[in-house]
Design a protein around this motif. Structure first.
Motif, PDB file in Angstrom:
ATOM      1  N   ARG A 228       0.834  -1.208   0.000  1.00  0.00           N
ATOM      2  CA  ARG A 228       0.000   0.000   0.000  1.00  0.00           C
ATOM      3  C   ARG A 228       0.871   1.262   0.000  1.00  0.00           C
ATOM      4  N   ALA A 229       2.007   1.195   0.649  1.00  0.00           N
ATOM      5  CA  ALA A 229       2.907   2.345   0.754  1.00  0.00           C
ATOM      6  C   ALA A 229       3.576   2.698  -0.581  1.00  0.00           C
ATOM      7  N   GLN A 230       3.470   1.799  -1.565  1.00  0.00           N
ATOM      8  CA  GLN A 230       4.111   2.042  -2.856  1.00  0.00           C
ATOM      9  C   GLN A 230       3.326   3.003  -3.748  1.00  0.00           C
ATOM     10  N   GLY A 231       2.152   3.398  -3.327  1.00  0.00           N
ATOM     11  CA  GLY A 231       1.436   4.410  -4.114  1.00  0.00           C
ATOM     12  C   GLY A 231       0.169   3.890  -4.756  1.00  0.00           C
ATOM     13  N   ASP A 232      -0.047   4.254  -6.003  1.00  0.00           N
ATOM     14  CA  ASP A 232      -1.269   3.988  -6.769  1.00  0.00           C
ATOM     15  C   ASP A 232      -1.711   2.526  -6.632  1.00  0.00           C
ATOM     16  N   LEU A 233      -2.850   2.295  -5.967  1.00  0.00           N
ATOM     17  CA  LEU A 233      -3.328   0.941  -5.701  1.00  0.00           C
ATOM     18  C   LEU A 233      -3.992   0.299  -6.910  1.00  0.00           C
ATOM     19  N   SER A 234      -4.495   1.081  -7.838  1.00  0.00           N
ATOM     20  CA  SER A 234      -5.230   0.524  -8.972  1.00  0.00           C
ATOM     21  C   SER A 234      -4.324  -0.296  -9.892  1.00  0.00           C
ATOM     22  N   GLU A 235      -3.052   0.031  -9.990  1.00  0.00           N
ATOM     23  CA  GLU A 235      -2.131  -0.708 -10.851  1.00  0.00           C
ATOM     24  C   GLU A 235      -1.003  -1.356 -10.064  1.00  0.00           C
ATOM     25  N   ASN A 236      -1.211  -1.565  -8.795  1.00  0.00           N
ATOM     26  CA  ASN A 236      -0.173  -2.098  -7.927  1.00  0.00           C
ATOM     27  C   ASN A 236      -0.386  -3.608  -7.763  1.00  0.00           C
ATOM     28  N   PHE A 237       0.353  -4.397  -8.540  1.00  0.00           N
ATOM     29  CA  PHE A 237       0.224  -5.849  -8.505  1.00  0.00           C
ATOM     30  C   PHE A 237       0.560  -6.409  -7.124  1.00  0.00           C
ATOM     31  N   GLU A 238       1.603  -5.903  -6.500  1.00  0.00           N
ATOM     32  CA  GLU A 238       2.013  -6.399  -5.182  1.00  0.00           C
ATOM     33  C   GLU A 238       0.897  -6.223  -4.157  1.00  0.00           C
ATOM     34  N   TYR A 239       0.188  -5.098  -4.238  1.00  0.00           N
ATOM     35  CA  TYR A 239      -0.904  -4.845  -3.307  1.00  0.00           C
ATOM     36  C   TYR A 239      -2.022  -5.874  -3.503  1.00  0.00           C
ATOM     37  N   HIS A 240      -2.415  -6.098  -4.764  1.00  0.00           N
ATOM     38  CA  HIS A 240      -3.497  -7.056  -5.039  1.00  0.00           C
ATOM     39  C   HIS A 240      -3.092  -8.487  -4.659  1.00  0.00           C
ATOM     40  N   ALA A 241      -1.838  -8.848  -4.898  1.00  0.00           N
ATOM     41  CA  ALA A 241      -1.350 -10.177  -4.525  1.00  0.00           C
ATOM     42  C   ALA A 241      -1.318 -10.337  -3.006  1.00  0.00           C
ATOM     43  N   ALA A 242      -0.873  -9.302  -2.305  1.00  0.00           N
ATOM     44  CA  ALA A 242      -0.818  -9.359  -0.833  1.00  0.00           C
ATOM     45  C   ALA A 242      -2.225  -9.465  -0.249  1.00  0.00           C
ATOM     46  N   LYS A 243      -3.180  -8.716  -0.818  1.00  0.00           N
ATOM     47  CA  LYS A 243      -4.580  -8.798  -0.352  1.00  0.00           C
ATOM     48  C   LYS A 243      -5.148 -10.199  -0.595  1.00  0.00           C
ATOM     49  N   LYS A 244      -4.825 -10.767  -1.744  1.00  0.00           N
ATOM     50  CA  LYS A 244      -5.309 -12.110  -2.070  1.00  0.00           C
ATOM     51  C   LYS A 244      -4.761 -13.130  -1.066  1.00  0.00           C
ATOM     52  N   ASP A 245      -3.461 -13.048  -0.771  1.00  0.00           N
ATOM     53  CA  ASP A 245      -2.849 -13.955   0.206  1.00  0.00           C
ATOM     54  C   ASP A 245      -3.483 -13.800   1.582  1.00  0.00           C
ATOM     55  N   LYS A 246      -3.719 -12.572   1.991  1.00  0.00           N
ATOM     56  CA  LYS A 246      -4.349 -12.295   3.288  1.00  0.00           C
ATOM     57  C   LYS A 246      -5.744 -12.906   3.339  1.00  0.00           C
ATOM     58  N   ASN A 247      -6.516 -12.725   2.273  1.00  0.00           N
ATOM     59  CA  ASN A 247      -7.879 -13.258   2.224  1.00  0.00           C
ATOM     60  C   ASN A 247      -7.894 -14.789   2.198  1.00  0.00           C
ATOM     61  N   GLN A 248      -6.939 -15.408   1.506  1.00  0.00           N
ATOM     62  CA  GLN A 248      -6.853 -16.869   1.495  1.00  0.00           C
ATOM     63  C   GLN A 248      -6.546 -17.413   2.885  1.00  0.00           C
ATOM     64  N   ASN A 249      -5.676 -16.738   3.608  1.00  0.00           N
ATOM     65  CA  ASN A 249      -5.354 -17.154   4.969  1.00  0.00           C
ATOM     66  C   ASN A 249      -6.594 -17.071   5.864  1.00  0.00           C
ATOM     67  N   GLU A 250      -7.309 -15.955   5.778  1.00  0.00           N
ATOM     68  CA  GLU A 250      -8.523 -15.790   6.599  1.00  0.00           C
ATOM     69  C   GLU A 250      -9.574 -16.824   6.221  1.00  0.00           C
ATOM     70  N   SER A 251      -9.682 -17.132   4.956  1.00  0.00           N
ATOM     71  CA  SER A 251     -10.634 -18.134   4.487  1.00  0.00           C
ATOM     72  C   SER A 251     -10.269 -19.514   5.045  1.00  0.00           C
ATOM     73  N   ARG A 252      -8.988 -19.854   5.049  1.00  0.00           N
ATOM     74  CA  ARG A 252      -8.538 -21.143   5.586  1.00  0.00           C
ATOM     75  C   ARG A 252      -8.831 -21.233   7.085  1.00  0.00           C
TER      76      ARG A 252
END
Length: 167
Positions: A36-60
């Motif tokens: 998130r600290a890297q700036g523009d979230l709309s094109e930030n692949f790392e942000y979307h990947a990190a959110k996906k990993d976080k959500n998968q963990n919570e789902s598990r």
């Protein structure tokens, strides 16, 4: 759902939940924060990947909690000469004139590719509680069944190396 599990299965799930809450969750939140600290979230692949990993963990975590809540506890104790949970069983298939060896496990640990057959499978249900030299009919469905003979039973210890099936 009501999967059949032993107390050991439940303990392993609780350990995984604790690890995911204390370690994985912290790492996932830190990764989201850094991305998130890297700036523009709309094109930030790392942000979307990190959110996906976080959500998968919570789902598990939710999945494991639901499994524990709805579990049907089964005993993993059996007589020395009787087919029970965590026993390695050698079975002779009369129809095919072949012998196979597999370990009988709970539904959450079943993995036929690793030779681990669930007690809820047709053959698992059929042989559970039987002894060496018993001839058992395995009913697959209303139209098909076959006979097996139990050739050997090895009482194996569940050492915890069999991981729970991941979804």
């Amino acid at each position: 759902m009501h999967d059949k599990m032993t107390k050991k299965d439940i303990e392993r799930m609780e350990e995984e939940i604790e690890y995911r809450r204390l370690v994985v969750r912290r790492q996932a939140l830190e990764a989201v924060k850094e991305a998130r600290a890297q700036g523009d979230l709309s094109e930030n692949f790392e942000y979307h990947a990190a959110k996906k990993d976080k959500n998968q963990n919570e789902s598990r975590i939710r999945y494991l909690e639901r499994m524990i809540k709805t579990a049907q506890i089964v005993e993993d104790q059996s007589d020395e000469d009787e087919v029970g949970l965590d026993n390695t069983v050698t079975v002779y298939f009369e129809e095919d004139d072949e012998t196979e060896t597999f370990k009988l496990v709970t539904t959450v640990r079943g993995n036929s590719l690793k030779g681990m057959i669930s007690i809820d499978s047709p053959i698992g249900k059929a042989i559970l509680g039987h002894r060496v030299n018993d001839r058992v009919t395995v009913k697959v469905n209303d139209g098909y069944s076959y006979d097996v003979v139990i050739k050997a039973i090895e009482n194996t210890v569940d050492d915890g190396t069999d991981s729970l099936r991941k979804f």
